[in-house]
Each structure stands twice: as structure tokens, then as C-alpha cells.
Motif scaffolding. Structure first.
Motif, PDB file in Angstrom:
ATOM      1  N   ASN A 101      -5.994  14.883  -2.372  1.00 54.88           N
ATOM      2  CA  ASN A 101      -4.539  14.923  -2.244  1.00 54.88           C
ATOM      3  C   ASN A 101      -3.806  14.096  -3.296  1.00 54.88           C
ATOM      4  O   ASN A 101      -2.676  14.410  -3.649  1.00 54.88           O
ATOM      5  CB  ASN A 101      -4.118  14.466  -0.846  1.00 54.88           C
ATOM      6  N   ILE A 102      -4.448  13.042  -3.778  1.00 59.94           N
ATOM      7  CA  ILE A 102      -3.773  12.180  -4.771  1.00 59.94           C
ATOM      8  C   ILE A 102      -4.101  12.604  -6.201  1.00 59.94           C
ATOM      9  O   ILE A 102      -3.199  12.779  -7.023  1.00 59.94           O
ATOM     10  CB  ILE A 102      -4.136  10.691  -4.562  1.00 59.94           C
ATOM     11  N   THR A 153      -1.725   9.853   2.518  1.00 64.62           N
ATOM     12  CA  THR A 153      -1.675  10.601   1.252  1.00 64.62           C
ATOM     13  C   THR A 153      -0.285  11.200   1.035  1.00 64.62           C
ATOM     14  O   THR A 153       0.161  11.338  -0.105  1.00 64.62           O
ATOM     15  CB  THR A 153      -2.722  11.731   1.178  1.00 64.62           C
ATOM     16  N   LYS A 154       0.408  11.552   2.115  1.00 64.80           N
ATOM     17  CA  LYS A 154       1.774  12.083   1.968  1.00 64.80           C
ATOM     18  C   LYS A 154       2.741  10.970   1.569  1.00 64.80           C
ATOM     19  O   LYS A 154       3.623  11.157   0.728  1.00 64.80           O
ATOM     20  CB  LYS A 154       2.225  12.759   3.265  1.00 64.80           C
ATOM     21  N   GLN A 155       2.568   9.785   2.173  1.00 64.90           N
ATOM     22  CA  GLN A 155       3.418   8.640   1.791  1.00 64.90           C
ATOM     23  C   GLN A 155       3.189   8.268   0.328  1.00 64.90           C
ATOM     24  O   GLN A 155       4.135   8.107  -0.447  1.00 64.90           O
ATOM     25  CB  GLN A 155       3.095   7.424   2.662  1.00 64.90           C
ATOM     26  N   ILE A 156       1.917   8.123  -0.048  1.00 62.27           N
ATOM     27  CA  ILE A 156       1.586   7.744  -1.426  1.00 62.27           C
ATOM     28  C   ILE A 156       2.075   8.827  -2.384  1.00 62.27           C
ATOM     29  O   ILE A 156       2.618   8.535  -3.458  1.00 62.27           O
ATOM     30  CB  ILE A 156       0.064   7.530  -1.578  1.00 62.27           C
ATOM     31  N   GLY A 157       1.902  10.090  -1.977  1.00 63.71           N
ATOM     32  CA  GLY A 157       2.367  11.207  -2.804  1.00 63.71           C
ATOM     33  C   GLY A 157       3.857  11.105  -3.096  1.00 63.71           C
ATOM     34  O   GLY A 157       4.291  11.250  -4.246  1.00 63.71           O
ATOM     35  N   GLU A 158       4.643  10.833  -2.067  1.00 65.01           N
ATOM     36  CA  GLU A 158       6.093  10.686  -2.272  1.00 65.01           C
ATOM     37  C   GLU A 158       6.398   9.519  -3.209  1.00 65.01           C
ATOM     38  O   GLU A 158       7.287   9.618  -4.065  1.00 65.01           O
ATOM     39  CB  GLU A 158       6.810  10.485  -0.928  1.00 65.01           C
ATOM     40  N   ALA A 174      11.083  16.445  -1.806  1.00 63.71           N
ATOM     41  CA  ALA A 174       9.993  16.412  -0.830  1.00 63.71           C
ATOM     42  C   ALA A 174      10.523  16.993   0.478  1.00 63.71           C
ATOM     43  O   ALA A 174      11.542  16.531   0.998  1.00 63.71           O
ATOM     44  CB  ALA A 174       9.510  14.979  -0.615  1.00 63.71           C
ATOM     45  N   LEU A 175       9.854  18.017   0.974  1.00 61.10           N
ATOM     46  CA  LEU A 175      10.218  18.603   2.265  1.00 61.10           C
ATOM     47  C   LEU A 175       9.258  18.061   3.315  1.00 61.10           C
ATOM     48  O   LEU A 175       8.043  18.270   3.222  1.00 61.10           O
ATOM     49  CB  LEU A 175      10.156  20.132   2.197  1.00 61.10           C
TER      50      LEU A 175
END
Length: 339
Positions: A101-102, A153-158, A174-175
Motif C-alpha cells: 500500500n505504501i 496505510t491509509k493514514q500514512i498514504g494521506e 482523498a475520498l
């Protein structure tokens, strides 16, 4: 015609977004590694739209393959879905989730920078809020320490996207999805996980179809009316249309910041047992289910305040829960009849 890359475009949400993009006269290129879908989805997209999008089977963790793709394709924007997405599995295999994911996200953004592509939409998640202090959840709710590696992974992605917007001048949205369910009305595309489903609705439909012996309801001791966890279930077609609205916002330069984020849900919370009861009502099928222990990483309740998306994206969820569940069941029946 604007050309848009959709990574993970043969997956559940990605395929529905491809359909809505093509219906809105975008040219679509798909990258998918086929790790959780199959190539037949490409033909099924064509059945709906009469257009077969270009497709590349690429593992985005392989940097040189990502570089080659961008060298050979001129793009106006990227919508990024390709990621592992099961909360429970992420607890068991955190390093796989961080790698997939990252790394893929970083390689994509690097190539966007090199190739002067500045419109990016990220498939994020309401998991970034953890167990929110107040419901419904607004975009002002604090991002909490993640309950699972997937959520992290979603937090880090944002954070990576936000930093990249500052440094490289990208425009990104980001949705933050709540729980997508259902299938396209044509029954040509829907949610078809490989192996045992990690999400509630395909487990419900496979149990009703006799593929699974029984549905496990994870916990009946949550502080909710019936003791089961509450989520905001949104029809996948409504969700797909939100991506088109977000993309048009970026292309028309209507964004108010170079990194924006929006909650995408219905604004209504539904418990697991309410899902069971509603499914039984709309399909006439009785579900065999049992209560089991809570699952690690799960929270009590999450449902969206969608005011910001309604106003800024000029978008609103329109489909009912009943319609979403019925479409999921019709999709399941079609799959079962194939076998």
C-alpha cells in the motif's frame, strides 16, 4: 478527451469507477495486478459501456515497470485504488500491507512528478478516524492512531500525498469511503473476492447462496441497540459517481486547496443484524448466522456526515440500502448460475 489512469481498475470499486468515467466521456487506462480479481472484468466493463479500456497487468511494487508505463502513456490524472484492503488480514500480515500500500503509492507519485501530471485521487477510508468521539463523523474529526495496519496505510498514504502536494504542486483529493456495497444494475460487475470474503456483504450473499455454511457476526456486545457493530453502507455506484465529481473538480481547478479530503457515505448507520434483517426482507432468503467473538481492529460505530461532499462536490448518495442489498444478491445469483 481526458485520459485517466485507474489503478486497481478491475477490482470491485475500481471497475464501477471505470464505468462511470467512460459514461462521462473520459478515456480510461487500467493497471491491475489481478491479485484479487480476474481479467474477465475487462470484458464485463465493455458489455456495459461498449468501450474496452486499455489494460496493463502491472505489479505497482515493481518500480521499473511503473517507470516504463509512465514513459509510454500521456495522462491527465490518476485515480489510485490498487491496495490490499482487509482489516483482519492486515493485522496478521502487516509487512505485506505496508509494502503493497505504501511502496506503490510512492512510485506512482514519483512518476507523476517526473511526467508533470498533477491531478490525483486517492482511495482513502473512514478507518483514518478510528473510533470517532462524535457521530456522525465530520471531516473535522481528528485522525486517530489506527486500529489496524490497513487503517495505518491509509493514514500514512494521506500524509505522503499531502507532503507531495506541498513539495511538487500536485492537486489531490482523498475520498474517505465508508462501506461500499452492491453491484451494477446490469449485474455485469460486482464484488467478487477471491477466496473467503473479508467483507460483510459478499459473505452474506455467499451464505444465502449456500457457498458458505453460515455467516459469522463478530460480536454482539458492542454498546449499540442490538449489540452489533454499526457502519455506513453506501451503494458502490453512488461511490463511483463521487470519483467523477472529484476528478471534474480537479480538472476544472475548482479545488480550494491542493490537498482536500471528503467523507463519502450515506450519513446513516446500520448494524450488522439490521443488514441481515434487511437482506432477508428484500430477497426472501433466510440467513444462517452465528454470533462469534469480536474481530481485532474493529470499532463500534462509524457513519458519515456528508455535508462537505454534498456541497463542495455537488454529489449525494441516492441509492437505498434495500436497492444496494438486492443488487448484491442479483450479482451473486448470476455468479452462482455460472458455476
Amino acid at each position: 478527451m481526458k485520459k485517466i489512469l485507474v489503478t486497481g481498475g478491475l477490482g470491485f470499486i475500481g471497475s464501477h469507477v471505470v464505468v462511470e468515467l467512460q459514461n462521462s466521456e473520459f478515456e480510461v487506462v487500467i493497471i491491475d495486478d489481478l491479485s484479487n480479481t480476474n481479467v474477465e472484468v475487462l470484458d464485463n466493463i465493455e458489455k456495459i459501456t461498449n468501450i474496452k479500456p486499455q489494460f496493463f497487468q502491472i505489479d505497482l511494487r515493481k518500480k521499473e515497470l511503473v517507470q516504463d508505463f509512465f514513459k509510454n502513456n500521456q495522462l491527465d490524472g490518476v485515480i489510485h485504488f490498487a491496495a490490499s484492503k482487509a482489516v483482519g488480514e492486515s493485522v496478521e500480515k502487516p509487512l505485506d500491507y505496508y509494502e503493497n500500500n505504501i511502496n506503490a503509492l510512492v512510485y506512482l507519485l514519483q512518476e507523476m512528478d517526473k511526467n508533470n501530471i498533477d491531478n490525483f485521487i486517492f482511495s482513502s477510508s473512514c478507518t483514518v478516524y478510528g473510533q470517532a468521539d462524535e457521530l456522525p463523523i465530520t471531516e473535522n474529526a481528528p485522525v486517530k492512531i489506527a486500529e489496524s495496519p490497513y487503517g495505518n496505510t491509509k493514514q500514512i498514504g494521506e500524509e505522503i500525498i499531502q507532503d507531495s502536494c506541498k513539495a511538487y504542486g500536485f492537486n489531490a483529493i482523498a475520498l474517505r469511503y465508508f462501506n461500499p456495497i452492491g453491484a451494477h444494475e446490469s449485474t455485469n460487475i460486482g464484488e467478487l473476492p477471491l477466496g473467503v470474503p473479508q467483507n460483510l456483504i459478499p459473505f452474506v450473499t455467499q451464505t444465502a447462496a449456500g457457498i458458505r455454511k453460515e455467516l459469522s457476526v463478530f460480536g454482539d456486545d458492542y454498546p449499540t441497540l442490538d449489540g452489533t457493530a454499526i457502519r455506513d453502507y453506501i451503494h458502490v455506484v453512488d461511490l463511483a459517481k463521487a470519483h467523477v465529481s472529484a476528478l471534474q473538480r480537479l480538472l476544472k481547478k475548482e479545488n480550494k486547496d491542493n490537498f482536500e479530503f471528503f467523507n463519502i457515505g450515506t450519513g446513516k448507520g446500520t448494524s450488522v443484524l439490521e443488514i441481515v434483517q434487511t437482506f432477508e426482507k428484500v430477497t426472501g432468503k433466510k440467513l444462517n448466522y452465528k454470533i462469534v467473538d469480536r474481530r481485532p481492529g474493529d470499532i463500534t460505530a462509524a457513519y458519515a456526515d456528508t455535508t462537505k461532499a454534498n456541497i463542495e462536490l455537488n454529489w449525494k448518495a441516492e441509492e437505498t440500502l434495500e436497492a444496494a442489498l438486492l443488487s448484491a444478491w442479483k450479482w451473486q445469483q448470476k455468479q452462482t448460475n455460472k458455476e
